[in-house]
Scaffold this active site. Sequence first.
Site, PDB file in Angstrom:
ATOM      1  N   HIS A 244       1.474  -1.521  -0.018  1.00  0.00           N
ATOM      2  CA  HIS A 244       0.531  -0.015   0.098  1.00  0.00           C
ATOM      3  C   HIS A 244       1.534   1.402   0.106  1.00  0.00           C
ATOM      4  O   HIS A 244       0.654   2.282  -0.550  1.00  0.00           O
ATOM      5  CB  HIS A 244      -0.525   0.037   1.273  1.00  0.00           C
ATOM      6  CG  HIS A 244      -2.073   1.463   1.535  1.00  0.00           C
ATOM      7  ND1 HIS A 244      -3.278   0.929   1.187  1.00  0.00           N
ATOM      8  CD2 HIS A 244      -0.877   2.530   2.169  1.00  0.00           C
ATOM      9  CE1 HIS A 244      -3.544   1.888   1.900  1.00  0.00           C
ATOM     10  NE2 HIS A 244      -1.988   3.206   1.920  1.00  0.00           N
ATOM     11  N   GLU A 245       1.601   0.864   0.843  1.00  0.00           N
ATOM     12  CA  GLU A 245       2.574   2.124   0.701  1.00  0.00           C
ATOM     13  C   GLU A 245       4.047   2.597  -0.813  1.00  0.00           C
ATOM     14  O   GLU A 245       3.555   3.774  -1.140  1.00  0.00           O
ATOM     15  CB  GLU A 245       3.291   2.731   2.263  1.00  0.00           C
ATOM     16  CG  GLU A 245       2.578   1.901   3.638  1.00  0.00           C
ATOM     17  CD  GLU A 245       2.259   3.742   3.581  1.00  0.00           C
ATOM     18  OE1 GLU A 245       2.637   4.159   2.975  1.00  0.00           O
ATOM     19  OE2 GLU A 245       1.082   3.608   3.835  1.00  0.00           O
TER      20      GLU A 245
ATOM     21  N   GLU B 267      -5.803   7.179  -0.907  1.00  0.00           N
ATOM     22  CA  GLU B 267      -6.607   5.687   0.031  1.00  0.00           C
ATOM     23  C   GLU B 267      -6.573   4.295  -0.755  1.00  0.00           C
ATOM     24  O   GLU B 267      -6.404   3.385  -0.749  1.00  0.00           O
ATOM     25  CB  GLU B 267      -6.874   5.792   1.360  1.00  0.00           C
ATOM     26  CG  GLU B 267      -5.583   6.997   1.825  1.00  0.00           C
ATOM     27  CD  GLU B 267      -4.721   6.399   2.062  1.00  0.00           C
ATOM     28  OE1 GLU B 267      -4.193   5.363   2.306  1.00  0.00           O
ATOM     29  OE2 GLU B 267      -3.438   7.456   2.581  1.00  0.00           O
TER      30      GLU B 267
END
Length: 299
Positions: A142-143, A216
């Site tokens: 995700h990051e 996100e």
Amino acid sequence: MAQTRFAPDRGLTSRMVTTMFFIGLLYVVVVGVLIVMLKGAWMVILLFSGALFIGQFWFSDRIAAFSMGAREVTPEQAPELHGAVDRLCALADMPKPRVAIAESDVPNAFATGRNQKNSMVCATTGLLRRLEPEELEGVLAHELSHVAHRDVAVMTIASFLGVLAGLITRSALWSGMSRGNRDNNAAVAVLVVTAVSAVVYAISFLLTRLLSRYRELSADRAAAILTGKPSALASALTKVTGQMAQIPTRDLRKAEPFNAFFFAPAFNKESAGRLLSSHPTLEQRLDQLGRISAQLGRP
């Protein structure tokens, strides 16, 4: 933009371009108002504004790392964390960022950097202690998606105007108080600059919140598709969100200013309205991961 195997997101790209356009327009308005109201200091204003902008962009990764107490670690110091990042970078065909750990019991992670070559991925000790290897890889993917899509740099630039507007407001108020009532024109100038700065701050805040929530969801989607394990990311999300309730309030308050950059918010302000939230709701994120699981035909 260097190509990676992270799924491209045209929606994210269009939103970043739109946000940057309006942020740039607001920036010009702020500087223009200052030049008009403070006629004799236009060169100082331009130099000061430009220096702040360059400093915020160029040193954003160091500022974030210092503020969060993150320290860069070597593969010998954190072999599991480096191993997970190595695997994901090879899978995504992207340069490996610097790897850091923040001494905090708040289970979270974040990415910084103006581009892939100057990026850093940081995990807290609380996150490393609580997650299983597959869950940790989901969070790191995700990051890394934020780095690959360059939305970290856009968020850094977008948040700058709010910082600048706050500085201008405080400076204007301080200048007005120091002069007192000796100069009516100065008092009017202070009121105008303060009002414009407040409006600019509010608009930039809303723009960054809108972008933050979408990015996100985009990062969740890209990470789930890259790893092929949306259920692991969903498990990490559920675990991290649930563990936040066990963290002392003072620690959450300390981490709250970095919510927009975190994997999950330290404080979820859903009660204040979704418009003010830096992240989509947990239900939205889990629903999306559930749909991706169905598409991939995996549990």
